[in-house]
Design a protein around this motif. Structure first.
Motif, short mmCIF file in Angstrom:
data_model
loop_
_atom_site.label_atom_id
_atom_site.label_comp_id
_atom_site.label_asym_id
_atom_site.label_seq_id
_atom_site.Cartn_x
_atom_site.Cartn_y
_atom_site.Cartn_z
N ALA A 60 0.82 -1.22 0.00
CA ALA A 60 0.00 0.00 0.00
C ALA A 60 0.85 1.27 0.00
O ALA A 60 0.51 2.24 -0.66
N SER A 61 1.97 1.26 0.71
CA SER A 61 2.79 2.48 0.75
C SER A 61 3.42 2.77 -0.62
O SER A 61 3.59 3.92 -0.99
N VAL A 62 3.74 1.72 -1.37
CA VAL A 62 4.27 1.91 -2.72
C VAL A 62 3.16 2.47 -3.62
O VAL A 62 3.40 3.42 -4.38
N ARG A 63 1.95 1.89 -3.53
CA ARG A 63 0.84 2.41 -4.35
C ARG A 63 0.59 3.88 -4.07
O ARG A 63 0.39 4.68 -4.99
N GLU A 64 0.59 4.27 -2.80
CA GLU A 64 0.36 5.67 -2.43
C GLU A 64 1.45 6.58 -2.99
O GLU A 64 1.16 7.66 -3.50
N THR A 65 2.70 6.13 -2.89
CA THR A 65 3.81 6.95 -3.40
C THR A 65 3.76 7.04 -4.91
O THR A 65 4.02 8.10 -5.48
N VAL A 66 3.42 5.94 -5.57
CA VAL A 66 3.30 5.96 -7.04
C VAL A 66 2.19 6.93 -7.46
O VAL A 66 2.39 7.74 -8.37
N SER A 67 1.05 6.86 -6.80
CA SER A 67 -0.05 7.79 -7.14
C SER A 67 0.38 9.23 -6.92
O SER A 67 0.13 10.09 -7.77
N ALA A 68 1.04 9.50 -5.80
CA ALA A 68 1.50 10.86 -5.52
C ALA A 68 2.51 11.31 -6.57
O ALA A 68 2.47 12.46 -7.03
N ALA A 69 3.39 10.40 -6.99
CA ALA A 69 4.39 10.74 -8.01
C ALA A 69 3.72 11.06 -9.34
O ALA A 69 4.06 12.04 -10.00
#
Length: 173
Positions: free
Chosen positions: A51-60
């Motif tokens: 989930a933390s990777v998904r959130e960072t990818v979306s933010a990026a």
């Protein structure tokens, strides 16, 4: 920040690392690049198991703010796997939130998809997505889609939205 154009392949490769901390860090760094060339590698991580990777990818991806990502996002939106389509729809909603042209651009990207099943799946889900204003003209174009499933989904959605402009296009169906 990445200073040289040839630095980003290292971080793109790091998106595939087995360690979620490495993937998350790479996604954050690539978001700082703010260049279209990193959109496709980031999109491949939209449905990351962490989930933390998904959130960072979306933010990026939101930081990069490239409407060109809408076309490559279509297969993720159309996925039957909620673990893939859910994060993709969340990203699409965030991306389209402040710009009324973006839901239209998203539907135009769907219309351009050669995959009839993808078109139908996205149209079916589009009516429940929090994307406003509703892109009426683009959705009406789906009534002329070659795929009957896409036409049917468009007709149901246009009826749900109570779009009067769609009535002439719906009558021949």
């Amino acid at each position: 920040r990445i200073r040289r154009e040839d630095d980003d392949p290292v971080f793109i490769d790091a998106l595939e690392d087995p360690d979620p901390v490495v993937r998350r860090t790479a996604a954050g760094i690539l978001g700082g690049v703010r260049l279209a060339r990193v959109v496709a590698p980031l999109l491949r991580r939209v449905a990351d198991p962490d989930a933390s990777v998904r959130e960072t990818v979306s933010a990026a991806l939101l930081k990069i703010d490239d409407p060109g990502m809408l076309g490559p996002l279509v297969p993720y939106l159309a996925s039957a796997d909620d673990k893939i389509s859910g994060p993709a729809w969340a990203l699409a909603a965030d991306f389209c939130r402040d710009d009324p042209e973006r839901p239209r651009a998203l539907l135009r990207a769907v219309l351009d998809s050669p995959d009839a099943a993808q078109r139908a799946a996205v149209v079916r889900h589009f009516y429940d997505a929090p994307l406003h204003p509703y892109p009426r003209e683009e959705m009406i174009r789906f009534l002329r889609d070659a795929d009957p499933a896409a036409r049917s989904a468009a007709a149901r959605g246009l009826g749900k939205w109570k779009i009067r402009e769609a009535v002439p296009a719906l009558l021949p169906l």
